[in-house]
Design a protein around this motif. Structure first.
Motif, PDB file in Angstrom:
ATOM      1  N   VAL A   1      -1.724  -3.345  -7.361  1.00  0.00           N
ATOM      2  CA  VAL A   1      -2.181  -3.902  -6.093  1.00  0.00           C
ATOM      3  C   VAL A   1      -2.995  -5.173  -6.330  1.00  0.00           C
ATOM      4  O   VAL A   1      -3.911  -5.167  -7.156  1.00  0.00           O
ATOM      5  N   ARG A   2      -2.650  -6.244  -5.615  1.00  0.00           N
ATOM      6  CA  ARG A   2      -3.472  -7.459  -5.713  1.00  0.00           C
ATOM      7  C   ARG A   2      -4.763  -7.229  -4.926  1.00  0.00           C
ATOM      8  O   ARG A   2      -4.726  -7.109  -3.703  1.00  0.00           O
ATOM      9  N   PRO A   3      -5.907  -7.174  -5.606  1.00  0.00           N
ATOM     10  CA  PRO A   3      -7.138  -6.756  -4.928  1.00  0.00           C
ATOM     11  C   PRO A   3      -7.598  -7.716  -3.830  1.00  0.00           C
ATOM     12  O   PRO A   3      -8.199  -7.275  -2.857  1.00  0.00           O
ATOM     13  N   THR A   4      -7.281  -9.010  -3.958  1.00  0.00           N
ATOM     14  CA  THR A   4      -7.832  -9.971  -3.001  1.00  0.00           C
ATOM     15  C   THR A   4      -7.225  -9.852  -1.606  1.00  0.00           C
ATOM     16  O   THR A   4      -7.784 -10.378  -0.657  1.00  0.00           O
ATOM     17  N   THR A   5      -6.085  -9.180  -1.467  1.00  0.00           N
ATOM     18  CA  THR A   5      -5.454  -9.158  -0.149  1.00  0.00           C
ATOM     19  C   THR A   5      -5.693  -7.859   0.623  1.00  0.00           C
ATOM     20  O   THR A   5      -5.247  -7.720   1.733  1.00  0.00           O
TER      21      THR A   5
ATOM     22  N   ARG B   1     -11.449  -0.161  -4.783  1.00  0.00           N
ATOM     23  CA  ARG B   1     -11.561   0.061  -3.333  1.00  0.00           C
ATOM     24  C   ARG B   1     -10.408  -0.614  -2.585  1.00  0.00           C
ATOM     25  O   ARG B   1      -9.956  -0.119  -1.560  1.00  0.00           O
ATOM     26  N   ALA B   2      -9.959  -1.748  -3.101  1.00  0.00           N
ATOM     27  CA  ALA B   2      -8.805  -2.422  -2.493  1.00  0.00           C
ATOM     28  C   ALA B   2      -7.549  -1.573  -2.697  1.00  0.00           C
ATOM     29  O   ALA B   2      -6.717  -1.435  -1.793  1.00  0.00           O
ATOM     30  N   ALA B   3      -7.427  -0.969  -3.882  1.00  0.00           N
ATOM     31  CA  ALA B   3      -6.264  -0.112  -4.159  1.00  0.00           C
ATOM     32  C   ALA B   3      -6.279   1.112  -3.248  1.00  0.00           C
ATOM     33  O   ALA B   3      -5.230   1.591  -2.808  1.00  0.00           O
ATOM     34  N   VAL B   4      -7.482   1.619  -2.933  1.00  0.00           N
ATOM     35  CA  VAL B   4      -7.586   2.773  -2.024  1.00  0.00           C
ATOM     36  C   VAL B   4      -7.100   2.378  -0.627  1.00  0.00           C
ATOM     37  O   VAL B   4      -6.385   3.141   0.031  1.00  0.00           O
ATOM     38  N   THR B   5      -7.452   1.169  -0.193  1.00  0.00           N
ATOM     39  CA  THR B   5      -6.988   0.707   1.117  1.00  0.00           C
ATOM     40  C   THR B   5      -5.461   0.611   1.150  1.00  0.00           C
ATOM     41  O   THR B   5      -4.829   1.020   2.123  1.00  0.00           O
TER      42      THR B   5
ATOM     43  N   ILE C   1       6.450  -1.754  -8.929  1.00  0.00           N
ATOM     44  CA  ILE C   1       6.319  -2.849  -7.970  1.00  0.00           C
ATOM     45  C   ILE C   1       4.981  -3.511  -8.269  1.00  0.00           C
ATOM     46  O   ILE C   1       3.923  -2.930  -8.032  1.00  0.00           O
ATOM     47  N   SER C   2       5.056  -4.729  -8.821  1.00  0.00           N
ATOM     48  CA  SER C   2       3.851  -5.403  -9.321  1.00  0.00           C
ATOM     49  C   SER C   2       3.161  -6.207  -8.236  1.00  0.00           C
ATOM     50  O   SER C   2       3.807  -6.891  -7.455  1.00  0.00           O
ATOM     51  N   ASP C   3       1.819  -6.120  -8.225  1.00  0.00           N
ATOM     52  CA  ASP C   3       1.008  -7.104  -7.515  1.00  0.00           C
ATOM     53  C   ASP C   3       1.305  -7.156  -6.006  1.00  0.00           C
ATOM     54  O   ASP C   3       1.441  -8.242  -5.441  1.00  0.00           O
ATOM     55  N   ILE C   4       1.383  -6.013  -5.355  1.00  0.00           N
ATOM     56  CA  ILE C   4       1.724  -6.031  -3.924  1.00  0.00           C
ATOM     57  C   ILE C   4       0.605  -6.648  -3.094  1.00  0.00           C
ATOM     58  O   ILE C   4      -0.570  -6.530  -3.420  1.00  0.00           O
ATOM     59  N   ILE C   5       1.000  -7.336  -2.016  1.00  0.00           N
ATOM     60  CA  ILE C   5       0.008  -7.924  -1.115  1.00  0.00           C
ATOM     61  C   ILE C   5       0.082  -7.294   0.285  1.00  0.00           C
ATOM     62  O   ILE C   5      -0.748  -7.583   1.131  1.00  0.00           O
TER      63      ILE C   5
END
Ligand SMILES: Cc1cc2nc3c(=O)[nH]c(=O)nc-3n(C[C@H](O)[C@H](O)[C@H](O)COP(=O)(O)OP(=O)(O)OC[C@H]3O[C@@H](n4cnc5c(N)ncnc54)[C@H](O)[C@@H]3O)c2cc1C
Ligand SMILES: Nc1ncnc2c1ncn2[C@@H]1O[C@H](COP(=O)(O)O)[C@@H](O)[C@H]1O
Lengths: 310, 249
Positions: free
Chosen positions: A147-151, A19-23, A111-115
Motif C-alpha cells: 500500500v502506498r502510505p501517502t494516498t 495506519r494507512a495500510a489499515v485504512t 499488487i504493488s503500491d496501490i493508491i
C-alpha cells in the motif's frame, strides 16, 4: 473476509504507514488483524491494538525477527496466511523486500503500491513513473498487496483490542544482519512530514546543502533530494524522493535547484502545494509548481529564510 | 561460478509515456525502447565480478517479444557471455517471470542471480524476491555494494532509514539499486563481437510454465493534472502567497 495487515515498525515504535495500510484494509471489508513480527516489540503490539478498526493483534517475537529480514518474515507470515483472504503491508523498503516472497510462495501475483481500492479484487496503482494509473482486477483467491502510505488516511485510535501471541515460524533461508548506518536527525520523517524542502544538483555540493537544511529547520521541515544530489554525495541515499526513492505528499513541497525529471515528479507531484526555485525558467519543475520563483538559489533561499524568520 | 542476469526490455527512461484515448493501455507505438536501467547496473556488477576473477560465466536472459533480442545483445556487448531469449508476446508479470527464471536456474546452475530492483514500466519491484522464495535462497535487495569472498556474500542495501549490511552464503539473489555502480557503454568492437555470441531461443512452454496474467487490466487512465500555477516576482511575493493564499506557512 478477513485481512491481515503486517505492521511496519522498528521494535520500539509503530510506523504511521501501518495506519494507512489499515485504512486500505478497511476498504476491502471484513475483520482486520495486525501482525507485529519483531523482537522485544511488545510496546509496538500495544500501540497496534489501539488502531481503530482492528479486531486482533498477532504478536510474534523472536531474535530472528529482530531486523524483519525477508527470509524470517516469509516464515512467520506464511504460517498465518491460510486464515486470511488478503495480506497487506506498507510499500516501504521493508514491505517491498519481504512481501513478494510471500506472494510467490502462495502462488499469487502481488499488487504493488496501490493508491485506491475499487472493489475487494480491484485496485488502482501507478505505473511508468506515475504517468499512467492502472486499474487491475486480481483473479487470485488470496490478495497480496503493498500500500502506498501517502494516498490513504492514517487510521486513528480506539479502545485496545486483544493481543495474541503467535509462533515466529522458521526463516525460509539463512541471511545474517551485519550492521546498519542509519541517518540520524531531529527533523520530521521525510515520508510523513507536513513540509519537505528538497535540494538538487543545483545546490552544487555537500557544504552548500547547509542552505537547504537551514531553511528546513526554520520551518520545521524534512529534507529531501533528487537522485542527482544523492549520486553526487551531497546527502545520504535515504533522502532521495522519486519513482525509485521515497514517495512524499506533504502540505508543502519546496524544490530547490531541481529540474523536475519525470522520475523526481513521480515522488512528489501529489503534494498539496509545490514551490520551485530554479534559475532556469524553462525547467520542467515549473509545470507542476503552484508557485515558481526564477532565481539563483544562493540568493533566494537565504532571503526566503530571513523573511520567514522576521 | 556462473552468474545469471535477467534483463527486461522497457520503454526508455527519457520517454514520457502517454495513455491511449480509449484507456486500454499506454501508447508504445514508435517509442524508444531500452534495457531497464536497473538491469544495466546488474549486468555491470556481474561483469565486474567476472573481471575480478570471481565468476567464470555470465548468462543473460530476457522474457519478452522477439525484439528483446536487442536487449540481450546490449548485455552481450557490455560483456555477458551468452543469452537466452524466452520469447512471448504475452504481458510478462513478475510471478510468471520468476517461475521461468527458477527453471532457468535449475537448468544452468548459477550460484548468483543479479536482477534490477525494479522495472521502470510496471514499477513492480517483485521479481528478484519472488525468485528467491521459489528457489528457497536468501536475498539481498536494493544493493549499493556487493562483496564476494568465495561462497560468502556481503551486501550493503539502501533502506528507508539509511544503509543496512547483510551476510549470506551462495547461492543467493541480489537486486540492484542506483548507487551500486555506473554501467559501462559498450565499445564498437564489443558490439561487433557480441553479434557472434550465442543466443538460445525458447518459449515459456519449453519450461512448462503457464504465464497467463493473474491481473486483468480493466483500465489505464491519466493521473489528475495539476492546475497551472503562477510565477512569483520575488521572495516577498512568494512568502505572501504561501501565508495568505495557500495558508501553508
Ligand atoms: C532508473 C532511474 C531512476 C531514477 N530515479 C530517480 C528518483 O527516484 N528521484 C530523482 O530525483 N531522480 C531519479 N532519476 C534521475 C532523474 O532522471 C534526473 O536525472 C534527476 O532527477 C535530476 O536531478 P536534478 O534535478 O537535481 O539535476 P539536474 O537535472 O541537473 O537539474 C539541476 C537544476 O538546478 C538548477 N540550478 C543550477 N544552479 C542553480 C542555482 N544556482 N540556482 C537555482 N537553480 C539552479 C538548474 O537550472 C537545473 O534545473 C532516475 C533516473 C533513472 C534512469
Ligand atoms: N520479462 C523479464 N525478462 C527478464 N527479466 C525480467 C523481466 N521482468 C522482470 N525482470 C527482472 O526483474 C527485475 C525487477 O522487475 P519488476 O519486479 O518487474 O519490477 C528487472 O530489473 C529484471 O532484472
Amino acid at each position: 473476509m478477513s485481512v491481515l495487515v503486517i505492521a511496519e515498525h522498528d521494535n520500539a515504535h509503530l510506523n504511521d504507514a501501518t495506519r494507512a495500510a489499515v485504512t486500505a484494509a478497511k476498504a476491502l471489508g471484513g475483520d482486520i488483524h495486525i501482525l507485529v513480527a519483531g523482537h522485544n516489540a511488545g510496546a509496538v503490539a500495544q500501540g497496534a491494538a489501539q488502531i481503530d478498526g482492528v479486531a486482533k493483534v498477532l504478536h510474534a517475537d523472536s531474535e530472528a525477527l529482530d531486523k524483519r529480514l525477508a527470509e524470517a518474515m516469509e516464515g512467520v507470515v506464511l504460517s498465518l496466511a491460510e486464515g486470511y483472504d488478503a495480506l497487506l503491508t506498507p510499500a516501504s523498503t521493508s514491505g517491498k523486500n519481504f512481501m513478494p516472497r510471500i506472494a510467490a510462495k502462495l502462488d499469487v501475483m502481488q499488487i504493488s503500491d496501490i493508491i485506491a481500492v475499487e472493489a475487494p479484487d480491484t485496485f488502482v496503482r501507478p505505473v511508468y513513473a506515475g504517468n499512467a494509473l492502472q486499474t487491475v482486477k486480481s483473479s487470485d483467491a488470496k490478495k497480496v498487496i503493498t500500500v502506498r502510505p501517502t494516498t490513504f488516511e492514517k487510521a486513528g485510535d480506539q479502545g485496545a483490542c486483544a493481543i495474541e501471541t503467535v509462533d515466529a515460524g522458521t526463516p525460509a533461508a539463512a541471511s545474517r544482519f551485519v550492521g546498519e548506518e542509519l541517518s540520524k536527525s531531529d527533523r520530521p520523517e521525510l515520508a510523513s512530514a507536513k513540509i519537505v524542502v528538497s535540494g538538487g544538483r543545483g545546490v552544487g555540493s555537500a557544504e552548500n546543502f547547509a542552505i537547504i537544511e537551514s531553511l528546513a529547520d526554520t520551518i520545521g521541515a524534512a529534507v529531501g533530494a533528487s537522485r542527482a544530489a544523492v549520486d553526487a554525495g551531497y546527502v545520504p541515499n535515504d533522502y532521495q524522493v522519486g519513482q525509485t526513492g521515497k514517495v512524499v505528499a506533504p502540505d508543502l513541497y519546496i524544490a530547490i535547484g531541481i529540474s523536475g525529471a519525470i522520475q523526481h515528479l513521480a515522488g512528489m507531484k501529489d503534494s498539496k502545494v509545490i514551490v520551485a526555485i530554479n534559475k532556469d525558467e524553462e525547467a520542467p519543475i515549473f509545470s507542476v509548481a503552484d508557485y515558481g520563483l526564477v532565481a539563483d538559489l544562493f540568493t533566494a533561499v537565504p532571503e526566503f529564510e530571513a523573511a520567514l524568520k522576521g | 561460478m556462473k552468474i545469471l542476469v535477467p534483463v527486461k526490455r522497457v520503454v526508455d527512461y527519457n520517454v514520457k509515456v502517454r495513455v491511449k484515448p480509449d484507456q486500454s493501455d499506454v501508447d508504445l507505438a514508435n517509442v524508444k525502447m531500452s534495457m531497464n536501467p536497473f538491469c544495466e547496473i546488474a549486468v555491470e556488477e556481474a561483469i565486474r565480478l567476472k573481471e575480478k576473477g570471481l565468476a567464470e560465466e555470465i548468462i543473460t536472459v530476457s522474457i519478452g517479444p522477439a525484439q528483446a533480442q536487442e536487449t540481450l545483445r546490449t548485455a552481450l556487448a557490455m560483456g555477458a557471455d551468452r543469452g537466452i531469449l524466452v520469447q512471448t508476446d504475452q504481458t510478462t508479470e513478475p510471478l510468471a517471470v520468476a517461475k521461468i527464471l527458477a527453471k532457468v536456474v535449475e537448468a544452468e546452475g548459477p550460484s548468483l542471480v543479479i536482477l534490477g530492483k525494479q522495472a521502470i514500466d510496471d514499477d513492480a519491484n517483485q521479481t528478484g524476491q519472488m525468485l528467491a522464495a521459489l528457489l528457497g535462497w536468501p536475498q539481498a535487495t536494493f544493493a549499493s555494494e556487493v562483496k564476494l569472498d568465495g561462497e560468502a556474500l556481503e551486501v550493503t542495501r539502501e533502506i528507508d532509514g539509511g544503509l543496512q549490511t547483510l551476510a549470506m552464503s551462495l547461492p543467493a539473489i541480489v537486486t540492484t539499486d542506483l548507487r551500486l555502480n555506473e554501467p559501462r557503454y559498450a565499445s564498437l568492437p564489443n558490439i561487433m563481437k557480441a553479434k557472434k555470441k550465442p543466443i538460445d531461443t525458447k518459449t515459456p512452454d519449453d519450461f512448462g510454465e503457464d504465464i497467463t496474467p493473474r491481473l486483468q487490466v480493466l483500465k489505464v487512465s491519466e493521473p489528475a493534472k495539476r492546475e497551472a500555477g503562477i510565477k512569483v516576482e520575488n521572495v516577498t511575493q512568494l512568502v505572501d502567497k504561501l501565508k495568505n493564499e495557500a495558508g501553508v506557512l
